[in-house]
Scaffold this motif. Structure first.
Motif, PDB file in Angstrom:
ATOM      1  N   GLU A  79      -0.234  26.787  18.093  1.00  0.00           N
ATOM      2  CA  GLU A  79       0.368  27.949  17.452  1.00  0.00           C
ATOM      3  C   GLU A  79       0.173  27.937  15.957  1.00  0.00           C
ATOM      4  N   GLY A  80      -0.415  26.871  15.435  1.00  0.00           N
ATOM      5  CA  GLY A  80      -0.632  26.832  13.998  1.00  0.00           C
ATOM      6  C   GLY A  80       0.455  26.123  13.228  1.00  0.00           C
ATOM      7  N   ASN A  81       1.469  25.599  13.916  1.00  0.00           N
ATOM      8  CA  ASN A  81       2.533  24.897  13.208  1.00  0.00           C
ATOM      9  C   ASN A  81       2.072  23.488  12.865  1.00  0.00           C
ATOM     10  N   PRO A  82       2.484  22.955  11.728  1.00  0.00           N
ATOM     11  CA  PRO A  82       2.125  21.559  11.435  1.00  0.00           C
ATOM     12  C   PRO A  82       2.794  20.621  12.430  1.00  0.00           C
ATOM     13  N   VAL A  83       2.139  19.523  12.727  1.00  0.00           N
ATOM     14  CA  VAL A  83       2.693  18.511  13.612  1.00  0.00           C
ATOM     15  C   VAL A  83       3.447  17.499  12.748  1.00  0.00           C
ATOM     16  N   VAL A  84       4.682  17.287  13.097  1.00  0.00           N
ATOM     17  CA  VAL A  84       5.567  16.527  12.205  1.00  0.00           C
ATOM     18  C   VAL A  84       6.188  15.339  12.933  1.00  0.00           C
ATOM     19  N   ASP A  85       6.202  14.200  12.260  1.00  0.00           N
ATOM     20  CA  ASP A  85       7.005  13.075  12.721  1.00  0.00           C
ATOM     21  C   ASP A  85       8.184  12.959  11.768  1.00  0.00           C
TER      22      ASP A  85
END
Lengths: 497, 216
Positions: A79-85
């Protein structure tokens, strides 16, 4: 909203995608908000609605955004969202304070984030035993105030000593802080090709992973605080012992790569620490089962046990297991160096001095019953203990429940590893009377633990001589008896068998 | 999954096993892993000498020279006169502080309490060690603590000479170098068993394994 029902209604191909997505999301959802609209749908949330805890992209801390390790670009989901930890971020800390998942407040998540590296129940309080040796040095500004920390063996349940309870003897007082990226091991001396290895080099090489004890040669000595006292526990008596799984490369592999020259008969193994502790080791041992270890109980060596690299000489006295190993010199004579020329030698009754003894003798000890495990009532108890020998495998352990008059075989837990702790059990029924229990170990070389009378004769003296704490009583492997009193209290009964 | 005919299975297993055996038969070469140490690295690491003295570097020193170095680099832990300071960082052992000098007795078996009227016995390292190169090793490899191995060969010869002098084993102006140092005879040389280094590794001859697993 039952996700299992959702799962059943989906077609096979979308089921696979759902599973793949939800598996990925489960990992990330645990660490942060669900961002994808599709994922929100899969989890039964109304599409398009923002979840409580949604963080706008501009507020995501930069270091928590996962990046492509090759290009450095932020990873993005479909979806274009950044992948975050979210680990360590202020948003996560705020969430964690009130969360009942992930262990919950009773597990301690309120005060400390234990997801990353677990801990034990607060009701388990077993700790290492500290000692400053016989002559306690004065207050010091050294970082590690204790000279040695002993393992509480009476609490050890299996063959492996938990890493955090493994004993430590730090002759140089300070534990150095070594960066594994800069640490090297150099093989030099009587070799065709001197070689320097980085940690990465060593970890590429063929490896072994073996279970072995490391034991100080003074383990069990009359010199240690409490050892002769009635309240001494197995940890007080034999705590300079731990049994861990060590992973590393065989020293013989490294020596073969360097090419040992004819005539060589010793190696000098040296550390990188405050005194560059060095020991002479016979070459046959180096070529036999010596391991250059980087792993301990499944993870890298702890600094107390020599991070990042340690020489392991299975079955030999602890001081030859050089921590922070930095060099091996192949040569044809011993140093001798400080810790084999004086301390680590033993004087005999005839005035002669034994040196270069190396191997640890067979020993055993009953762990339960004991001073910290009294017998509350008559009836059945499983006598449990450990036995070990530096010469090889424990072949046999015998138990006496009548003060040494008769001995019966205990059952050894299989498999019995060589030069490692063997666990033994023995069924016993206590009839309420005062009695003395003891164990004795025979190893596969045929060596048998002596009584105090036999050991005293070996030293050219009488048992009385050992009743005062004296320095240099090394390899004190006499049978260790325990007295069970009528009220169920168990005490150290040394010298009675 | 489609059913796999047994004969195909057998053929497949035969190829697999042959492949495994083939792979095991040739151990891959480990060459190329690790690098040659530079001469500077080797020089830094290569400290220490055995009893024969063949590893001793060139250089020399006397006890007189050693006294000057000692005062600056050693006295803070080992005392003004080599008497050792209790509680100093180097007092890491069960024994008293790191005493270096004043030795007057070799170690003896103590069967009973010490005679209070007898003169105090000072068993310094020089009166315990078998070889003078152990003194060299202590200084060249282990010392100074926290800067281990930082002394030059001349400094180590001088300090070794100083320690020997403080134990009345050599004269203050005797020159210690790679020829003279191994020849110094320490008082406790013959106490050790087995006496010869060549005999050390023969465990069965020494009788170490039996009956209790402790060398006699």
């Amino acid at each position: 909203m039952n996700s299992k029902e959702e799962q059943k209604n989906l077609k096979p191909s979308s089921r696979r995608r759902f599973l793949k997505e939800s598996a990925a999301l489960a990992g990330l959802a645990a660490v942060g908000g669900i961002r994808s609209a599709q994922a929100q749908q899969a989890f039964g949330l109304p599409a398009g609605e923002r979840q409580v805890g949604w963080v706008p992209e501009g507020s995501i801390p930069q270091q928590n955004i996962l990046r492509d390790p090759w290009t450095g670009e932020p990873l993005r989901d479909p979806e274009g969202n950044p992948v975050v930890d979210w680990t360590g971020s202020p948003q996560w800390e705020k969430y964690r304070q009130g969360a009942r998942g992930l262990g919950g407040p009773l597990y301690g998540t309120r005060d400390k984030d234990f997801r990353l590296y677990g801990y034990r129940s607060r009701y388990v309080t077993s700790t290492r035993i500290g000692t400053n040796g016989a002559n306690c040095p004065m207050p010091t500004n050294i970082k590690t105030p204790f000279f040695s920390l002993l393992s509480p063996l009476e609490d050890q349940m299996g063959v492996i000593t938990p890493t955090s309870l493994s004993f430590m003897d730090e002759h140089g007082y300070e534990i150095p802080d070594i960066d594994p990226k800069t640490h090297t091991l150099t093989i030099q001396g009587m070799v065709d090709k001197p070689l320097t290895f980085t940690m990465e080099d060593l970890m590429r090489l063929p490896s072994v992973s073996r279970i072995h004890t490391v034991e100080c040669n003074s383990n069990g000595t009359v010199n240690h605080s409490n050892r002769l006292q009635p309240w001494a526990t197995p940890g007080d008596i034999y705590g300079e012992l731990s049994c861990n799984e060590y992973t590393g490369v065989l020293l013989s592999t490294l020596l073969q790569m360097a090419g040992v020259q004819r005539g060589a008969s010793w190696i000098w193994a040296g550390a990188k620490d405050s005194t560059n502790h060095t020991k002479s080791v016979p070459l046959p041992k180096a070529m036999d089962d010596a391991i250059v270890a980087y792993g301990q109980n499944g993870e890298p060596l702890r600094p107390e046990q020599g991070f990042p690299l340690r020489l392991l000489t299975p079955g030999w006295e602890g001081v030859t297991n050089i921590k922070r190993l930095a060099r091996i010199k192949v040569t044809n004579e011993p140093g001798p160096f400080l810790r084999e020329a004086r301390i680590y030698t033993t004087i005999r009754g005839d005035g002669k001095i034994r040196w270069f003894q190396f191997m640890m003798p067979p020993k055993s000890v009953i762990l339960r019953p004991g001073p910290s495990h009294p017998v509350p009532s008559r009836g059945y108890y499983e006598i449990r203990g450990m036995a070990w020998s530096g010469q090889g495998r424990v072949r046999r352990v015998e138990i006496t429940t009548d003060g040494g008059r008769t001995w019966k075989d205990a059952q050894l837990q299989e498999p019995v590893f060589p030069k490692a702790i063997a666990r033994f059990v023995f069924p016993w029924t206590w009839n309420g009377e005062e009695v003395t229990l003891a164990s004795r170990c025979t190893d596969d070389q045929g060596a048998l633990q002596p009584t105090i009378a036999e050991f005293a004769k070996h030293w050219g003296t009488t048992p009385e001589w050992f009743k005062t704490p004296r320095s240099s009583v090394w390899r004190f492997n006499v049978i260790q008896p325990w007295k069970v009193a009528g009220d169920g209290r168990v005490t150290n009964a040394i010298f009675t068998v | 999954m489609r059913y796999l005919p047994f004969k195909h299975f057998v053929a497949g297993m035969a190829v697999f096993v042959a492949g495994c055996v083939g792979a095991l038969a040739q151990t891959p070469s480990l060459s190329g892993i690790g690098r040659a140490p530079t001469p500077e690295e080797l020089a830094v690491l290569d400290k220490g000498a055995g009893p024969s003295g063949k590893d001793l570097p060139s250089g020399k020193g006397t006890a007189k020279q050693g006294a000057g170095i000692y005062a600056i680099k050693c006295a803070m832990c080992h005392g003004q006169n080599g008497e050792g300071i209790t509680g100093a960082p180097s007092s890491q052992t069960f024994f008293k502080a790191a005493r270096l000098g004043g030795g007057n007795a070799t170690p003896k078996w103590q069967s009973g309490p010490r005679d209070p009227n007898a003169p105090p016995e000072i068993i310094s390292g020089s009166f315990y060690f078998a070889f003078p190169t152990t003194i060299w090793n202590a200084i060249a490899v282990y010392m100074p603590q926290f800067r281990a191995g930082s002394l030059t060969p001349d400094e180590v010869y001088s300090l070794t000479a100083y320690v020997l002098f403080k134990n009345n084993l050599i004269k203050e102006e005797d020159v210690m170098d790679r020829e003279t140092l191994p020849k110094v005879r320490l008082p406790n040389r013959d106490a050790f068993v087995p006496n010869r280094i060549e005999d050390l590794q023969d465990w069965d001859k020494r009788g170490c394994r039996l009956p209790y697993g402790v060398c006699p």
